[in-house]
Write an enzyme that holds these catalytic residues in place. Structure first.
Site, PDB file in Angstrom:
ATOM      1  N   ASP A   1     -20.269 -22.746  18.307  1.00 52.57           N
ATOM      2  CA  ASP A   1     -20.033 -24.170  18.582  1.00 52.57           C
ATOM      3  C   ASP A   1     -20.870 -24.777  19.712  1.00 52.57           C
ATOM      4  O   ASP A   1     -20.335 -25.501  20.565  1.00 52.57           O
ATOM      5  CB  ASP A   1     -18.543 -24.400  18.879  1.00 52.57           C
TER       6      ASP A   1
ATOM      7  N   ASP B   1     -18.032 -26.690  14.558  1.00 56.01           N
ATOM      8  CA  ASP B   1     -16.870 -27.472  14.183  1.00 56.01           C
ATOM      9  C   ASP B   1     -17.397 -28.605  13.299  1.00 56.01           C
ATOM     10  O   ASP B   1     -18.272 -29.365  13.730  1.00 56.01           O
ATOM     11  CB  ASP B   1     -16.271 -28.089  15.466  1.00 56.01           C
TER      12      ASP B   1
ATOM     13  N   HIS C   1     -15.728 -31.509  11.529  1.00 49.38           N
ATOM     14  CA  HIS C   1     -14.486 -32.225  11.240  1.00 49.38           C
ATOM     15  C   HIS C   1     -14.714 -33.552  10.521  1.00 49.38           C
ATOM     16  O   HIS C   1     -15.644 -34.285  10.850  1.00 49.38           O
ATOM     17  CB  HIS C   1     -13.745 -32.543  12.547  1.00 49.38           C
TER      18      HIS C   1
ATOM     19  N   HIS D   1     -13.853 -35.190  18.137  1.00 52.07           N
ATOM     20  CA  HIS D   1     -15.056 -34.410  18.444  1.00 52.07           C
ATOM     21  C   HIS D   1     -15.692 -33.851  17.170  1.00 52.07           C
ATOM     22  O   HIS D   1     -15.010 -33.629  16.168  1.00 52.07           O
ATOM     23  CB  HIS D   1     -14.734 -33.269  19.419  1.00 52.07           C
TER      24      HIS D   1
ATOM     25  N   LYS E   1     -16.713 -24.886  10.182  1.00 52.53           N
ATOM     26  CA  LYS E   1     -15.257 -24.646  10.126  1.00 52.53           C
ATOM     27  C   LYS E   1     -14.516 -25.936  10.446  1.00 52.53           C
ATOM     28  O   LYS E   1     -15.102 -26.855  11.023  1.00 52.53           O
ATOM     29  CB  LYS E   1     -14.861 -23.543  11.116  1.00 52.53           C
TER      30      LYS E   1
ATOM     31  N   CYS F   1     -12.381 -21.119  20.882  1.00 51.27           N
ATOM     32  CA  CYS F   1     -13.061 -20.646  19.666  1.00 51.27           C
ATOM     33  C   CYS F   1     -13.726 -19.284  19.836  1.00 51.27           C
ATOM     34  O   CYS F   1     -13.774 -18.506  18.883  1.00 51.27           O
ATOM     35  CB  CYS F   1     -14.040 -21.709  19.184  1.00 51.27           C
TER      36      CYS F   1
HETATM   37 ZN   LIG Z   1     -12.373 -28.928  16.657  1.00 54.26          ZN
END
Ligand SMILES: [Zn+2]
Length: 220
Positions: free
Chosen positions: A17, A58, A60, A100, A133, A178
């Site tokens: 990340d 990440d 999202h 985020h 993810k 993470c």
């Molecule tokens: Zn996140």
């Protein structure tokens, strides 16, 4: 008689990340900028020691369940409990975050000082891949292998098994979320797992790693 060839241990480096939102954006982790420089230096010297380098991110959607903004009367860092849809006694307590790493925004991108080292999907001689993810609206992911309820999985386990990886080394952001949860999953899956402590940074400075099975390396 044919003896089997001596098996070479295959190693993967997981770089967790290293995205702009965690380095200089909405969920900035203290020391993130310095960490980019350190990981870049490390890769320039050591990439050939690994058989695979995996960058995780990440990824999202804007409506993601982990954002406080998607819950009425909640603010970032309020407590939040994830409950399994299959078994309401199976829960994971955590907190909500500022928005985020929304897909398509600059904060979602991995830092350019790291991606610029990748040439034709390789750093040096070593193949690199990117694994996302947290794509599903209703699932929070800390580990890059599985969601917090351990009910949903990324393709990473299969990738590592296909590549015959047996040792996993982990660095990146953030150590107390993470990175450590990815390390826990990696141990559970049977990989010999190392965290490069000098190549991580924490969100909570008082947090200490206490995870049996994870081998912490202080100077990587
Ligand atoms: Zn996140």
């Amino acid at each position: 008689m044919n003896f089997p060839e001596k098996i070479k241990i295959k190693r993967c480096l997981l770089i967790i990340d290293m995205q702009y939102d965690f380095i200089s954006g909405s969920l900035k982790v203290s020391g993130g900028e310095e960490l980019v420089m350190k990981i870049a230096e490390y890769l320039k010297e050591n990439s050939d020691n690994f058989d695979l380098i995996v960058f995780t991110k990440d990824d999202h959607p804007r409506e993601h369940v982990s954002f406080a903004s998607n819950h009425k009367s909640k603010v970032p860092f309020d407590e939040y409990t994830y409950v399994s849809k299959n078994d309401s006694s199976h829960v994971f307590k955590s907190c909500l975050w500022p928005d985020h790493c929304v897909v398509g925004t600059p904060g979602n991108e991995i830092h350019n000082d790291l991606t610029s080292l990748i040439l034709n999907e390789h750093i040096g001689k070593t193949k690199t891949i990117v694994v996302g993810k947290g794509k599903n609206l209703n699932r929070e992911y800390y580990s890059c292998f599985n969601d917090v309820l351990e009910e949903d999985f990324t393709e990473l386990q299969e990738i590592l098994e296909t590549e015959l990886i047996s040792e996993v080394f982990i660095c990146g952001l953030a150590y107390d979320y993470c990175v450590i949860n990815s390390a826990k999953s990696s141990v559970q899956l049977g990989f010999t797992t190392f965290v490069a402590e000098n190549l991580t940074r924490k969100i909570d400075s008082s947090w200490e790693c206490n995870e049996p099975g994870v081998k912490v390396v202080t100077q990587f």
